[in-house]
Scaffold this motif. Structure first.
Motif, PDB file in Angstrom:
ATOM      1  N   GLU A   1     -13.322  42.660  36.402  1.00  0.00           N
ATOM      2  CA  GLU A   1     -12.482  41.542  35.872  1.00  0.00           C
ATOM      3  C   GLU A   1     -12.188  40.634  36.796  1.00  0.00           C
ATOM      4  OE1 GLU A   1     -10.021  40.986  32.083  1.00  0.00           O
ATOM      5  OE2 GLU A   1      -8.716  41.229  33.559  1.00  0.00           O
ATOM      6  N   ARG A   2     -12.518  39.043  36.591  1.00  0.00           N
ATOM      7  CA  ARG A   2     -12.019  38.267  37.551  1.00  0.00           C
ATOM      8  C   ARG A   2     -11.314  37.150  36.931  1.00  0.00           C
ATOM      9  NH1 ARG A   2     -16.530  37.254  42.256  1.00  0.00           N
ATOM     10  NH2 ARG A   2     -16.905  39.146  42.601  1.00  0.00           N
ATOM     11  N   LEU A   3     -10.142  36.708  37.365  1.00  0.00           N
ATOM     12  CA  LEU A   3      -9.555  35.622  36.875  1.00  0.00           C
ATOM     13  C   LEU A   3      -9.782  34.196  37.662  1.00  0.00           C
ATOM     14  CD1 LEU A   3      -5.690  37.107  36.614  1.00  0.00           C
ATOM     15  CD2 LEU A   3      -7.795  37.249  35.149  1.00  0.00           C
ATOM     16  N   TYR A   4     -10.335  33.355  36.857  1.00  0.00           N
ATOM     17  CA  TYR A   4     -11.250  32.134  37.675  1.00  0.00           C
ATOM     18  C   TYR A   4     -10.514  30.915  36.841  1.00  0.00           C
ATOM     19  CZ  TYR A   4     -15.023  34.049  40.452  1.00  0.00           C
ATOM     20  OH  TYR A   4     -15.756  34.804  41.447  1.00  0.00           O
ATOM     21  N   ARG A   5     -10.320  29.936  37.472  1.00  0.00           N
ATOM     22  CA  ARG A   5     -10.072  28.419  36.902  1.00  0.00           C
ATOM     23  C   ARG A   5     -11.630  27.983  36.580  1.00  0.00           C
ATOM     24  NH1 ARG A   5      -6.740  28.510  41.376  1.00  0.00           N
ATOM     25  NH2 ARG A   5      -8.336  27.299  42.477  1.00  0.00           N
ATOM     26  N   HIS A   6     -11.543  27.087  35.628  1.00  0.00           N
ATOM     27  CA  HIS A   6     -12.737  26.514  35.398  1.00  0.00           C
ATOM     28  C   HIS A   6     -12.571  25.151  35.020  1.00  0.00           C
ATOM     29  CE1 HIS A   6     -16.619  26.135  32.654  1.00  0.00           C
ATOM     30  NE2 HIS A   6     -15.834  25.037  32.218  1.00  0.00           N
ATOM     31  N   ARG A   7     -13.308  24.029  35.785  1.00  0.00           N
ATOM     32  CA  ARG A   7     -13.093  22.532  35.565  1.00  0.00           C
ATOM     33  C   ARG A   7     -14.329  21.865  35.098  1.00  0.00           C
ATOM     34  NH1 ARG A   7     -13.059  17.447  36.025  1.00  0.00           N
ATOM     35  NH2 ARG A   7     -11.610  16.263  37.143  1.00  0.00           N
ATOM     36  N   CYS A   8     -14.322  21.516  33.858  1.00  0.00           N
ATOM     37  CA  CYS A   8     -15.371  20.833  33.326  1.00  0.00           C
ATOM     38  C   CYS A   8     -15.538  19.329  33.798  1.00  0.00           C
ATOM     39  CB  CYS A   8     -15.101  20.678  31.724  1.00  0.00           C
ATOM     40  SG  CYS A   8     -16.346  19.746  30.954  1.00  0.00           S
ATOM     41  N   VAL A   9     -16.791  18.896  34.061  1.00  0.00           N
ATOM     42  CA  VAL A   9     -16.881  17.455  34.550  1.00  0.00           C
ATOM     43  C   VAL A   9     -16.037  16.587  33.589  1.00  0.00           C
ATOM     44  CG1 VAL A   9     -19.196  16.940  33.426  1.00  0.00           C
ATOM     45  CG2 VAL A   9     -18.736  16.251  35.676  1.00  0.00           C
ATOM     46  N   GLU A  10     -15.784  16.708  32.659  1.00  0.00           N
ATOM     47  CA  GLU A  10     -15.044  15.906  31.568  1.00  0.00           C
ATOM     48  C   GLU A  10     -13.514  15.977  31.613  1.00  0.00           C
ATOM     49  OE1 GLU A  10     -18.244  16.879  27.816  1.00  0.00           O
ATOM     50  OE2 GLU A  10     -16.231  18.024  27.810  1.00  0.00           O
ATOM     51  N   ALA A  11     -13.202  16.492  32.814  1.00  0.00           N
ATOM     52  CA  ALA A  11     -11.712  16.366  33.154  1.00  0.00           C
ATOM     53  C   ALA A  11     -10.853  17.195  32.232  1.00  0.00           C
ATOM     54  CB  ALA A  11     -11.264  15.216  33.308  1.00  0.00           C
ATOM     55  N   TRP A  12     -11.259  18.307  31.589  1.00  0.00           N
ATOM     56  CA  TRP A  12     -10.324  19.203  30.930  1.00  0.00           C
ATOM     57  C   TRP A  12     -10.712  20.768  31.848  1.00  0.00           C
ATOM     58  CZ3 TRP A  12     -13.026  23.508  28.999  1.00  0.00           C
ATOM     59  CH2 TRP A  12     -14.517  23.401  28.654  1.00  0.00           C
ATOM     60  N   SER A  13      -9.709  21.562  31.861  1.00  0.00           N
ATOM     61  CA  SER A  13      -9.871  22.921  32.651  1.00  0.00           C
ATOM     62  C   SER A  13      -9.102  23.962  31.896  1.00  0.00           C
ATOM     63  CB  SER A  13      -9.145  22.787  34.000  1.00  0.00           C
ATOM     64  OG  SER A  13      -7.820  22.345  33.794  1.00  0.00           O
ATOM     65  N   MET A  14      -9.376  25.348  32.235  1.00  0.00           N
ATOM     66  CA  MET A  14      -8.946  26.166  31.675  1.00  0.00           C
ATOM     67  C   MET A  14      -8.865  27.300  32.651  1.00  0.00           C
ATOM     68  SD  MET A  14     -11.955  27.605  29.399  1.00  0.00           S
ATOM     69  CE  MET A  14     -13.599  28.114  30.003  1.00  0.00           C
ATOM     70  N   ALA A  15      -8.003  28.643  32.552  1.00  0.00           N
ATOM     71  CA  ALA A  15      -8.070  29.632  33.448  1.00  0.00           C
ATOM     72  C   ALA A  15      -8.194  30.966  32.524  1.00  0.00           C
ATOM     73  CB  ALA A  15      -6.628  29.769  33.978  1.00  0.00           C
ATOM     74  N   VAL A  16      -9.375  31.756  32.981  1.00  0.00           N
ATOM     75  CA  VAL A  16      -9.945  32.659  31.988  1.00  0.00           C
ATOM     76  C   VAL A  16     -10.285  33.781  32.872  1.00  0.00           C
ATOM     77  CG1 VAL A  16     -12.268  33.136  31.009  1.00  0.00           C
ATOM     78  CG2 VAL A  16     -11.177  30.888  31.085  1.00  0.00           C
ATOM     79  N   PRO A  17     -10.038  35.106  32.082  1.00  0.00           N
ATOM     80  CA  PRO A  17     -10.583  36.371  32.651  1.00  0.00           C
ATOM     81  C   PRO A  17     -11.867  36.818  32.249  1.00  0.00           C
ATOM     82  CG  PRO A  17      -8.999  36.689  30.398  1.00  0.00           C
ATOM     83  CD  PRO A  17      -9.391  35.141  30.724  1.00  0.00           C
ATOM     84  N   TRP A  18     -12.661  36.453  33.305  1.00  0.00           N
ATOM     85  CA  TRP A  18     -13.924  37.045  32.968  1.00  0.00           C
ATOM     86  C   TRP A  18     -14.393  38.393  33.176  1.00  0.00           C
ATOM     87  CZ3 TRP A  18     -16.196  32.969  30.408  1.00  0.00           C
ATOM     88  CH2 TRP A  18     -15.893  31.816  30.648  1.00  0.00           C
ATOM     89  N   THR A  19     -15.160  39.109  32.535  1.00  0.00           N
ATOM     90  CA  THR A  19     -15.925  40.132  33.002  1.00  0.00           C
ATOM     91  C   THR A  19     -17.280  40.150  33.251  1.00  0.00           C
ATOM     92  OG1 THR A  19     -14.324  41.558  31.456  1.00  0.00           O
ATOM     93  CG2 THR A  19     -16.041  42.736  32.743  1.00  0.00           C
TER      94      THR A  19
END
Ligand SMILES: Nc1nc2c(c(=O)[nH]1)N[C@H]1C(S)=C(S)[C@@H](COP(=O)(O)O)O[C@H]1N2
Ligand SMILES: [Mo]
Length: 323
Positions: free
Chosen positions: A137-155
């Motif tokens: 599992e990794r915790l990553y930030r995600h930045r959409c080109v549309e200028a919204w973002s999130m922080a997500v636990p991906w596996t």
């Protein structure tokens, strides 16, 4: 992301779909008491919603996987509810509200074909593949080109492990990935889009530590709307690079032309590295709206991952690295 064919008058998605509208729609449903249980009994019209949700997933027992603590966040995780109900997945529609429609995607059986410049082309069953890979599992930030973002636990597992598994020839310079295409998902009837969805990375990017193949989210198998059963995540690039529901992985010496680049190359390029100082032709990239809270925070160069990836772009300063 909006279609470029009508430039000018279009506004960025970040303004076209303000968080308030989306939050209000949800609260309205909650206020009406329309929880999942009630919906299930509410009649035939709503019945198709979880149709595929019961497809058996033979790898479900592999979650949650052990967290890799090397990747830390500078902000709280985004609520799971937001990450799984506010999505970009044009195969299911061009707004953010596609999660229900995406439940129709049949994710088993599912195979991934390795092709092009490899020792031997082959097609592998997704469960065989997932079991052969080192899940974490990794915790990553995600930045959409549309200028919204999130922080997500991906596996998932490092893309590097998949590249090793595929055995590309030394002459391969790029990885090309392709999403499923079928007669059922409604987006494919929008024929002005250059289906199928394709994305690409250089071999150096693909074998960088940060490049991650996702099979899970919040300690469970990744939901269809987030790209089940196999999806790419490159957190230093704009979100459109993180191609969902992959069926083909090819190795080539020609730079792949991605879906968005083919649609509008003046707005969406091959590199697409996050940079707050390089505006999109139609909006600023300086700030981002955090999904869940609606807070606006400054965007960081390489989405804050420069220590891992800045070196990849030495000598490429003449390229359009940030669109
Ligand atoms: N096949 C496919 N992959 C895709 C997209 C898409 O429309 N189709 N949208 C991209 C965009 S623009 C973003 S921001 C992320 C969104 O991922 P999420 O819905 O899991 O947040 O998926 C990316 N991968
Ligand atoms: Mo995006």
């Amino acid at each position: 992301m909006l279609i470029k064919r009508n430039p000018g008058w279009r506004i960025p998605e970040s303004r076209a779909t303000p968080e308030s509208v989306y939050v209000n729609r949800r609260s309205l449903l909650q206020a009406m008491g329309l929880g999942a249980g009630l919906l299930a009994g509410a009649g035939a019209a709503l019945e198709l919603r979880p149709a595929r949700a019961a497809d058996p997933d033979p790898t479900a027992g592999l979650y949650p996987a052990k967290r890799n603590d090397r990747y830390t966040l500078d902000r709280p995780l985004t609520p799971e509810q937001d990450v799984t109900t506010y999505n970009n997945f044009y195969e299911y529609g061009s707004d953010k509200d596609i999660w229900e429609a995406a439940q129709e995607l049949k994710i088993r059986p599912w195979t991934v074909k390795f092709e092009g410049m490899v020792e031997q082309e082959r097609e592998v069953d997704i469960d065989t593949l997932i079991r052969a890979m080192p899940l974490e599992e990794r915790l990553y930030r995600h930045r959409c080109v549309e200028a919204w973002s999130m922080a997500v636990p991906w596996t998932g597992f490092p893309l590097k492990a998949l590249v090793d598994y595929a055995k590309p020839l030394a002459s391969a310079k790029y990885v090309r990935m392709q999403t499923f295409q079928n007669d059922e998902a409604p987006g494919f009837s929008q024929v002005f889009y250059p289906w199928p969805y394709v994305e690409g990375l250089t071999m150096a990017e693909a074998t960088n530590d940060l490049a991650f193949m996702v099979t899970g989210l919040y300690g469970k198998p990744v939901p269809r709307q987030n790209g089940a059963p196999l999806r790419l995540v490159t957190p230093w690039k704009y979100g459109f690079k993180s191609i969902k529901s992959i069926i083909r992985i090819g190795f080539t010496d020609e730079r792949p032309v991605s879906f968005w680049e083919q649609l509008q190359s003046s707005e969406y390029g091959f590199w697409a590295n996050v940079n707050p100082e390089v505006p999109h032709p139609r909006w600023s990239q300086a700030m981002e709206r955090v999904l869940g809270t609606g807070e606006r925070v400054p965007t960081q160069l390489f989405n804050g991952y420069g220590e891992y990836v800045a070196g990849l772009y030495k000598g490429l300063e003449g390229e359009r690295l940030y669109t």
